[in-house]
Design a protein around this motif. Structure first.
Motif, PDB file in Angstrom:
ATOM      1  N   LYS A  32       0.399  -1.194   0.085  1.00  0.00           N
ATOM      2  CA  LYS A  32       0.447  -0.441   0.180  1.00  0.00           C
ATOM      3  C   LYS A  32       1.021   1.278  -0.136  1.00  0.00           C
ATOM      4  CE  LYS A  32      -3.909  -2.670   2.372  1.00  0.00           C
ATOM      5  NZ  LYS A  32      -4.011  -2.766   1.448  1.00  0.00           N
ATOM      6  N   PRO A  33       2.079   1.382  -1.481  1.00  0.00           N
ATOM      7  CA  PRO A  33       2.526   2.554  -1.398  1.00  0.00           C
ATOM      8  C   PRO A  33       1.633   3.973  -1.291  1.00  0.00           C
ATOM      9  CG  PRO A  33       3.099   1.346  -3.048  1.00  0.00           C
ATOM     10  CD  PRO A  33       1.969   0.250  -2.480  1.00  0.00           C
ATOM     11  N   ASP A  34       2.347   4.818  -1.353  1.00  0.00           N
ATOM     12  CA  ASP A  34       1.662   6.432  -1.933  1.00  0.00           C
ATOM     13  C   ASP A  34       1.043   6.344  -3.983  1.00  0.00           C
ATOM     14  OD1 ASP A  34       0.912   7.293   0.440  1.00  0.00           O
ATOM     15  OD2 ASP A  34       3.472   7.959  -0.012  1.00  0.00           O
ATOM     16  N   VAL A  35       2.386   5.448  -4.218  1.00  0.00           N
ATOM     17  CA  VAL A  35       3.112   5.366  -5.565  1.00  0.00           C
ATOM     18  C   VAL A  35       3.351   4.331  -6.140  1.00  0.00           C
ATOM     19  CG1 VAL A  35       3.759   6.269  -7.538  1.00  0.00           C
ATOM     20  CG2 VAL A  35       2.919   8.073  -6.159  1.00  0.00           C
ATOM     21  N   ILE A  36       2.952   3.320  -7.644  1.00  0.00           N
ATOM     22  CA  ILE A  36       3.949   2.576  -7.965  1.00  0.00           C
ATOM     23  C   ILE A  36       4.236   3.149  -8.823  1.00  0.00           C
ATOM     24  CG2 ILE A  36       3.720  -0.145  -9.200  1.00  0.00           C
ATOM     25  CD1 ILE A  36       1.649  -0.402  -6.670  1.00  0.00           C
ATOM     26  N   LEU A  37       5.751   3.389  -8.970  1.00  0.00           N
ATOM     27  CA  LEU A  37       6.184   4.013 -10.385  1.00  0.00           C
ATOM     28  C   LEU A  37       6.847   2.333 -11.602  1.00  0.00           C
ATOM     29  CD1 LEU A  37       7.760   5.571 -11.797  1.00  0.00           C
ATOM     30  CD2 LEU A  37      10.109   5.477 -10.418  1.00  0.00           C
ATOM     31  N   LEU A  38       6.515   1.900 -12.902  1.00  0.00           N
ATOM     32  CA  LEU A  38       6.706   1.787 -14.325  1.00  0.00           C
ATOM     33  C   LEU A  38       8.018   1.684 -14.869  1.00  0.00           C
ATOM     34  CD1 LEU A  38       5.954  -1.284 -14.771  1.00  0.00           C
ATOM     35  CD2 LEU A  38       4.791  -0.379 -16.547  1.00  0.00           C
ATOM     36  N   PRO A  39       9.448   1.478 -14.780  1.00  0.00           N
ATOM     37  CA  PRO A  39      10.047   1.372 -15.658  1.00  0.00           C
ATOM     38  C   PRO A  39      10.043   0.748 -17.130  1.00  0.00           C
ATOM     39  CG  PRO A  39      10.544  -0.592 -14.406  1.00  0.00           C
ATOM     40  CD  PRO A  39       9.165   0.089 -13.961  1.00  0.00           C
ATOM     41  N   LYS A  40      10.704   2.002 -18.422  1.00  0.00           N
ATOM     42  CA  LYS A  40      10.645   1.919 -19.725  1.00  0.00           C
ATOM     43  C   LYS A  40       9.086   2.316 -20.188  1.00  0.00           C
ATOM     44  CE  LYS A  40      15.009   0.119 -20.200  1.00  0.00           C
ATOM     45  NZ  LYS A  40      15.179  -0.496 -18.839  1.00  0.00           N
ATOM     46  N   VAL A  41       7.980   3.080 -19.748  1.00  0.00           N
ATOM     47  CA  VAL A  41       6.570   3.242 -20.225  1.00  0.00           C
ATOM     48  C   VAL A  41       7.153   3.642 -22.002  1.00  0.00           C
ATOM     49  CG1 VAL A  41       4.256   4.239 -19.744  1.00  0.00           C
ATOM     50  CG2 VAL A  41       5.685   3.734 -18.002  1.00  0.00           C
ATOM     51  N   ASN A  42       6.335   2.492 -22.834  1.00  0.00           N
ATOM     52  CA  ASN A  42       5.960   2.965 -24.101  1.00  0.00           C
ATOM     53  C   ASN A  42       4.866   3.614 -24.022  1.00  0.00           C
ATOM     54  OD1 ASN A  42       8.708   1.562 -24.846  1.00  0.00           O
ATOM     55  ND2 ASN A  42       8.685  -0.214 -24.061  1.00  0.00           N
ATOM     56  N   SER A  43       4.214   3.200 -24.167  1.00  0.00           N
ATOM     57  CA  SER A  43       2.425   3.522 -24.161  1.00  0.00           C
ATOM     58  C   SER A  43       1.610   2.835 -23.468  1.00  0.00           C
ATOM     59  CB  SER A  43       2.528   2.192 -25.586  1.00  0.00           C
ATOM     60  OG  SER A  43       1.672   1.077 -24.472  1.00  0.00           O
ATOM     61  N   PRO A  44       0.573   3.980 -23.481  1.00  0.00           N
ATOM     62  CA  PRO A  44      -0.473   3.729 -22.213  1.00  0.00           C
ATOM     63  C   PRO A  44      -1.346   1.955 -21.980  1.00  0.00           C
ATOM     64  CG  PRO A  44      -1.377   5.522 -23.287  1.00  0.00           C
ATOM     65  CD  PRO A  44       0.017   4.741 -24.588  1.00  0.00           C
ATOM     66  N   ALA A  45      -1.051   1.024 -22.980  1.00  0.00           N
ATOM     67  CA  ALA A  45      -1.372   0.125 -22.689  1.00  0.00           C
ATOM     68  C   ALA A  45       0.014  -0.742 -21.550  1.00  0.00           C
ATOM     69  CB  ALA A  45      -0.799  -0.799 -23.486  1.00  0.00           C
ATOM     70  N   ASP A  46       1.285   0.190 -21.018  1.00  0.00           N
ATOM     71  CA  ASP A  46       2.401  -0.736 -20.537  1.00  0.00           C
ATOM     72  C   ASP A  46       0.992  -0.138 -19.305  1.00  0.00           C
ATOM     73  OD1 ASP A  46       3.863  -1.404 -22.041  1.00  0.00           O
ATOM     74  OD2 ASP A  46       4.847   0.619 -21.830  1.00  0.00           O
ATOM     75  N   LEU A  47       0.741   1.402 -18.416  1.00  0.00           N
ATOM     76  CA  LEU A  47       0.048   1.648 -17.387  1.00  0.00           C
ATOM     77  C   LEU A  47      -0.514   0.808 -17.208  1.00  0.00           C
ATOM     78  CD1 LEU A  47       0.717   5.624 -17.944  1.00  0.00           C
ATOM     79  CD2 LEU A  47       2.199   3.573 -16.337  1.00  0.00           C
ATOM     80  N   GLU A  48      -1.976   0.514 -18.315  1.00  0.00           N
ATOM     81  CA  GLU A  48      -2.994  -0.416 -18.004  1.00  0.00           C
ATOM     82  C   GLU A  48      -2.633  -1.431 -17.472  1.00  0.00           C
ATOM     83  OE1 GLU A  48      -6.989  -0.078 -18.467  1.00  0.00           O
ATOM     84  OE2 GLU A  48      -6.251   1.405 -18.396  1.00  0.00           O
ATOM     85  N   ALA A  49      -1.713  -2.845 -18.091  1.00  0.00           N
ATOM     86  CA  ALA A  49      -1.435  -3.530 -17.626  1.00  0.00           C
ATOM     87  C   ALA A  49      -1.297  -3.580 -16.239  1.00  0.00           C
ATOM     88  CB  ALA A  49      -0.339  -4.174 -17.887  1.00  0.00           C
ATOM     89  N   LEU A  50      -0.437  -2.772 -15.741  1.00  0.00           N
ATOM     90  CA  LEU A  50      -0.242  -2.826 -14.185  1.00  0.00           C
ATOM     91  C   LEU A  50      -1.474  -2.418 -13.768  1.00  0.00           C
ATOM     92  CD1 LEU A  50       2.146  -2.947 -12.056  1.00  0.00           C
ATOM     93  CD2 LEU A  50       2.818  -0.005 -12.851  1.00  0.00           C
ATOM     94  N   ALA A  51      -1.686  -1.068 -14.113  1.00  0.00           N
ATOM     95  CA  ALA A  51      -3.563  -1.202 -13.123  1.00  0.00           C
ATOM     96  C   ALA A  51      -4.373  -2.533 -13.264  1.00  0.00           C
ATOM     97  CB  ALA A  51      -4.053   0.007 -13.627  1.00  0.00           C
ATOM     98  N   GLU A  52      -4.429  -3.329 -13.601  1.00  0.00           N
ATOM     99  CA  GLU A  52      -4.875  -4.436 -13.501  1.00  0.00           C
ATOM    100  C   GLU A  52      -4.145  -5.346 -12.002  1.00  0.00           C
ATOM    101  OE1 GLU A  52      -5.478  -6.540 -17.670  1.00  0.00           O
ATOM    102  OE2 GLU A  52      -5.906  -4.994 -18.395  1.00  0.00           O
ATOM    103  N   ILE A  53      -3.185  -5.107 -12.036  1.00  0.00           N
ATOM    104  CA  ILE A  53      -2.787  -5.626 -11.269  1.00  0.00           C
ATOM    105  C   ILE A  53      -2.969  -4.518 -10.278  1.00  0.00           C
ATOM    106  CG2 ILE A  53      -0.762  -6.814 -10.607  1.00  0.00           C
ATOM    107  CD1 ILE A  53       0.162  -6.691 -13.187  1.00  0.00           C
TER     108      ILE A  53
END
Length: 285
Positions: free
Chosen positions: A90-111
């Motif tokens: 339960k952090p304040d934020v999760i940071l995803l490396p090497k984001v190439n497109s919104p699809a990368d963020l969407e895949a993370l948000a599903e988890i």
């Protein structure tokens, strides 16, 4: 996702595998901590680092510092397990490396659900897709990964960062267009305060909200560079006062120090004073 209004002048990377560093971070004058499970952790430490970091989070004590966990990419062996472990902390934020497109963020948000996300902007594809990435509904900030970007672009090092300016500028524009915070990349020579100050001032002038840092010795320089100076604060107050007096007299503009002051200048002045107040509140906690 609400816009971040808190200061992000200094964003310090801390290895998620080093308990001593995790302990020390509780005492450091940084606005945010990136608890790193990616570059700062060797492959043979990746699994244990999740447990070490979870223990540090359970202990707490990080005060008002924004707690950001950088996971490994979802295209790596460790990414999905990192994402699930990070969400459980339960952090304040999760940071995803090497984001190439919104699809990368969407895949993370599903988890990770509705936890706010930050995106590392460090690839040519990320630069070209910056507006779409910045528009993602859960994104609160972009973080420049200038070392990886320089590697992919095959640039030579220059103190003025000219080879990186197109990418930096594209990300600043995208972040401002979508009300995201944007954090500048690291300065590798952690003993070179003068060089760090030059790069911090450059980033501040470009519109960055703060700088990522690799060593606690860099905190004072970054905090000073991204804080309004006493002169800027005093000027902001005088601009507001002069404009309010002009309005009371039925005029649409004021003059301060021989320069015209309009609504847009007053808006900037109010933002300056709000930042001063937010920094004071953060320092008091």
């Amino acid at each position: 996702m609400p816009k971040i209004t808190r200061p992000l002048r200094s964003v310090l990377y801390i290895p998620g595998s080093k308990m001593r560093a995790l302990d020390k971070a509780r005492t450091l004058a940084c606005d945010a901590i990136i608890f790193d499970l990616e570059d700062a952790v060797t492959p043979d430490e990746k699994t244990a680092a999740r447990e070490t970091l979870a223990a540090a989070f359970a202990e707490g004590g990080y005060g008002a510092r924004l707690r950001v966990i950088r996971i490994n990419g979802l295209d790596t062996t460790w990414g999905y397990d990192d994402a699930r472990a990070a969400a459980a902390m339960k952090p304040d934020v999760i940071l995803l490396p090497k984001v190439n497109s919104p699809a990368d963020l969407e895949a993370l948000a599903e988890i990770t659900g509705d936890i706010p996300l930050w995106a590392m902007m460090e690839t040519p594809a990320g630069m070209l897709n910056a507006p779409a990435i910045a528009a993602h509904r859960q994104l609160q900030a972009m973080v420049m990964g200038t070392n990886d970007l320089a590697k992919d672009l095959q640039t030579r090092f220059r103190a003025d960062r000219l080879p990186l300016m197109t990418g930096l500028g594209l990300c600043v524009l995208a972040a401002k267009a979508h009300d995201c915070a944007i954090i500048d990349g690291v300065f590798n020579a952690f003993k070179d305060d003068d060089g760090l100050k030059v790069e911090c001032d450059q980033g501040r002038d470009m519109g960055f909200d703060g700088k990522t840092l690799i060593h606690p010795a860099q905190l004072d320089v970054a905090n000073a560079a991204f804080s309004p100076s006493e002169a800027e604060t005093e000027l902001a107050r005088r601009q507001i006062d002069a404009f309010e007096q002009a309005e009371a007299a039925g005029q649409g503009v004021a003059v301060v120090d021989g320069k015209i002051i309009e609504n847009l200048h007053v808006a900037t002045a109010r933002e300056t004073l709000a930042k001063v107040k937010a920094i004071a509140a953060l320092n008091a906690e």
